[in-house]
Scaffold this active site. Structure first.
Site, PDB file in Angstrom:
ATOM      1  N   ASP A  34      -0.353  13.022   5.697  1.00  0.00           N
ATOM      2  CA  ASP A  34      -1.790  13.281   5.792  1.00  0.00           C
ATOM      3  C   ASP A  34      -2.138  13.541   7.250  1.00  0.00           C
ATOM      4  O   ASP A  34      -1.923  12.673   8.096  1.00  0.00           O
ATOM      5  CB  ASP A  34      -2.580  12.066   5.292  1.00  0.00           C
ATOM      6  CG  ASP A  34      -2.446  11.891   3.798  1.00  0.00           C
ATOM      7  OD1 ASP A  34      -2.771  12.835   3.061  1.00  0.00           O
ATOM      8  OD2 ASP A  34      -2.009  10.810   3.368  1.00  0.00           O
ATOM      9  N   GLY A 141      -9.204   9.964   3.624  1.00  0.00           N
ATOM     10  CA  GLY A 141      -9.464   9.259   4.876  1.00  0.00           C
ATOM     11  C   GLY A 141      -8.662   7.982   5.018  1.00  0.00           C
ATOM     12  O   GLY A 141      -8.220   7.664   6.104  1.00  0.00           O
ATOM     13  N   PHE A 142      -8.467   7.280   3.924  1.00  0.00           N
ATOM     14  CA  PHE A 142      -7.799   5.980   4.029  1.00  0.00           C
ATOM     15  C   PHE A 142      -6.882   5.744   2.833  1.00  0.00           C
ATOM     16  O   PHE A 142      -7.195   6.165   1.716  1.00  0.00           O
ATOM     17  CB  PHE A 142      -8.837   4.858   4.095  1.00  0.00           C
ATOM     18  CG  PHE A 142      -9.743   4.996   5.291  1.00  0.00           C
ATOM     19  CD1 PHE A 142      -9.355   4.505   6.535  1.00  0.00           C
ATOM     20  CD2 PHE A 142     -10.948   5.665   5.185  1.00  0.00           C
ATOM     21  CE1 PHE A 142     -10.170   4.668   7.650  1.00  0.00           C
ATOM     22  CE2 PHE A 142     -11.776   5.838   6.295  1.00  0.00           C
ATOM     23  CZ  PHE A 142     -11.385   5.332   7.528  1.00  0.00           C
ATOM     24  N   GLY A 144      -4.894   2.855   0.340  1.00  0.00           N
ATOM     25  CA  GLY A 144      -5.221   1.552  -0.220  1.00  0.00           C
ATOM     26  C   GLY A 144      -6.569   1.473  -0.923  1.00  0.00           C
ATOM     27  O   GLY A 144      -7.070   0.370  -1.157  1.00  0.00           O
ATOM     28  N   ASP A 174      -3.187  12.083  -5.848  1.00  0.00           N
ATOM     29  CA  ASP A 174      -3.040  11.459  -4.524  1.00  0.00           C
ATOM     30  C   ASP A 174      -4.172  10.465  -4.292  1.00  0.00           C
ATOM     31  O   ASP A 174      -5.345  10.825  -4.325  1.00  0.00           O
ATOM     32  CB  ASP A 174      -3.109  12.580  -3.470  1.00  0.00           C
ATOM     33  CG  ASP A 174      -2.892  12.091  -2.051  1.00  0.00           C
ATOM     34  OD1 ASP A 174      -2.410  10.968  -1.866  1.00  0.00           O
ATOM     35  OD2 ASP A 174      -3.196  12.879  -1.125  1.00  0.00           O
ATOM     36  N   GLY A 176      -4.753   5.976  -4.731  1.00  0.00           N
ATOM     37  CA  GLY A 176      -5.006   4.996  -5.793  1.00  0.00           C
ATOM     38  C   GLY A 176      -3.957   4.981  -6.882  1.00  0.00           C
ATOM     39  O   GLY A 176      -4.189   4.421  -7.966  1.00  0.00           O
TER      40      GLY A 176
HETATM   41  C1  DX5 Z   1      -5.879   9.741   1.425  1.00  0.00           C
HETATM   42  C2  DX5 Z   1      -4.512  10.364   1.437  1.00  0.00           C
HETATM   43  C3  DX5 Z   1      -3.461   9.775   0.573  1.00  0.00           C
HETATM   44  C4  DX5 Z   1      -3.138   8.323   0.837  1.00  0.00           C
HETATM   45  C5  DX5 Z   1      -2.848   7.639  -0.461  1.00  0.00           C
HETATM   46  O1  DX5 Z   1      -6.636  10.353   2.446  1.00  0.00           O
HETATM   47  O2  DX5 Z   1      -4.629  11.742   1.085  1.00  0.00           O
HETATM   48  O3  DX5 Z   1      -2.251  10.538   0.680  1.00  0.00           O
HETATM   49  O4  DX5 Z   1      -2.038   8.150   1.686  1.00  0.00           O
HETATM   50  O5  DX5 Z   1      -2.698   6.301  -0.192  1.00  0.00           O
HETATM   51  P1  DX5 Z   1      -2.599   5.166  -1.303  1.00  0.00           P
HETATM   52  O6  DX5 Z   1      -1.359   5.449  -2.114  1.00  0.00           O
HETATM   53  O7  DX5 Z   1      -2.509   3.953  -0.483  1.00  0.00           O
HETATM   54  O8  DX5 Z   1      -3.835   5.238  -2.142  1.00  0.00           O
HETATM   55 ZN    ZN Z   2      -2.808  13.022   0.966  1.00  0.00          ZN
END
Ligand code: DX5
Ligand code: ZN
Length: 218
Positions: A34, A141-142, A144, A174, A176
């Site tokens: 990312d 953005g994040f 988890g 992608d 959750g």
């Molecule tokens: C969110 C990203 C994802 C993220 C998924 O901005 O695009 O690729 O890393 O992270 P988890 O698997 O922790 O939800």
């Molecule tokens: Zn991603």
């Protein structure tokens, strides 16, 4: 068997080379990077230099997810020797066909991603121009975060739309993705599970990958 793409956002940044080797040994199929600009999303993460630094550590493909405002201006920072797939966010593209064609002209595959509040219709016109459709389960953005409602339905719709057009474009999900959400996502038609937290923060990554790989589509 779903393809497992390990999202490095959740890896230990103090030892990314080891993290990449650990995930490859555990059975991951690709790595997801990312790249965030602090403008399109309220966070900063990863850069093309990470691809260069990590390329010698694995032979698995690198997938780049551009979570930034100006993808058209940074595409020439990427080379097919490093990244084999560049995924761009639909709402950052003034002229999606032009950007997707440019990625392919640079020798890479092109993916398009939809945020949780964007309907499938936002991608419909471009389904024949992409190599991957990414459905974000969370607002980018994040890592988890919990998966947003409606993700499963959007995957079902996307699967139907691609089938009716006889297109073999893989669907990735992608954000959750975890042992609770993954079975339904795969049944609904997700081919690629992009997973950060539930892999790199699992007590045993090899067991986590094996669990996800054991899921069967309908
Ligand atoms: C969110 C990203 C994802 C993220 C998924 O901005 O695009 O690729 O890393 O992270 P988890 O698997 O922790 O939800
Ligand atoms: Zn991603």
């Amino acid at each position: 068997m779903p393809h497992i793409s390990a999202s490095l956002l959740a890896a230990n940044y103090a030892c990314l080379g080891q993290e990449v080797r650990r995930a490859e040994r555990a059975g991951a199929d690709s790595f997801h990077f990312d790249m965030m600009d602090g403008h399109y999303v309220p966070n900063l993460a990863l850069a093309p230099d990470h691809l260069t630094a990590l390329r010698p550590h694995t032979r698995l493909p690198f997938h780049v997810h551009l979570e930034l405002s100006n993808p058209d201006e940074v595409l020439d920072k990427f080379q097919p020797m490093q990244a084999d797939l560049i995924i761009v966010c639909r709402d950052t593209l003034p002229a999606p066909s032009r950007t997707l064609a440019r990625i392919r002209a640079l020798g890479m595959r092109a993916g398009l991603s939809l945020n949780p509040d964007e309907p499938l219709d936002a991608a419909r016109d471009y389904l024949s121009e992409i190599d991957l459709l990414l459905i974000l389960g969370v607002f980018p953005g994040f890592g988890g975060q919990l998966m947003q409602p409606g993700t499963l339905e959007k995957i079902t719709q996307a699967r139907q739309a691609l089938r009716s057009l006889s297109l073999g474009v893989p669907i990735a999900v992608d954000g959750g993705v975890n042992p609770q959400t993954a079975p339904g996502l795969v049944k609904a038609g997700a081919d690629i599970l992009i997973i950060g937290t539930a892999l790199f923060r699992a007590s045993r990554i090899s067991r986590a990958v094996a669990q996800f790989k054991a899921l069967a589509s309908t």
